[in-house]
Design an enzyme around this catalytic site. Sequence first.
Site, mmCIF file in Angstrom:
data_model
loop_
_atom_site.group_PDB
_atom_site.id
_atom_site.type_symbol
_atom_site.label_atom_id
_atom_site.label_comp_id
_atom_site.label_asym_id
_atom_site.label_seq_id
_atom_site.Cartn_x
_atom_site.Cartn_y
_atom_site.Cartn_z
ATOM 1 C CB CYS A 6 -6.421 8.089 42.156
ATOM 2 S SG CYS A 6 -5.040 8.247 43.285
ATOM 3 C CB CYS A 65 -5.620 11.447 43.277
ATOM 4 S SG CYS A 65 -4.436 10.369 42.449
#
Length: 102
Positions: free
Chosen positions: A26, A29
């Site tokens: 991600c 993230c």
Amino acid sequence: MPKKSFSELISSPGMPVLVDFYADWCGPCKTMAPILEQVASQHQGKLKVIKIDVDKNQAAAQQFKVQSIPTLILFHQGKPVWRQAGVVPATQISQAVQSVLR
């Protein structure tokens, strides 16, 4: 040392716990990682920050209905008191932490 359960991790007595639900793949993230490090160092000794990989811990993600990542959930005395999905500025996270430290 035995591995702690998720409920044991978030029930840290007297100390709020910030949980970062993330995944290695991600992009947002990865953007959050240095922000969380900054927040952790600002509140050292007063806040526990833990990262939960949703790919490896699907039960915890389902339990708290994490539908997008990153999702941050701040727990105080084992209960969620603040939640935010997406990239969040350090100031916003710190305000949430300060609200439970008072």
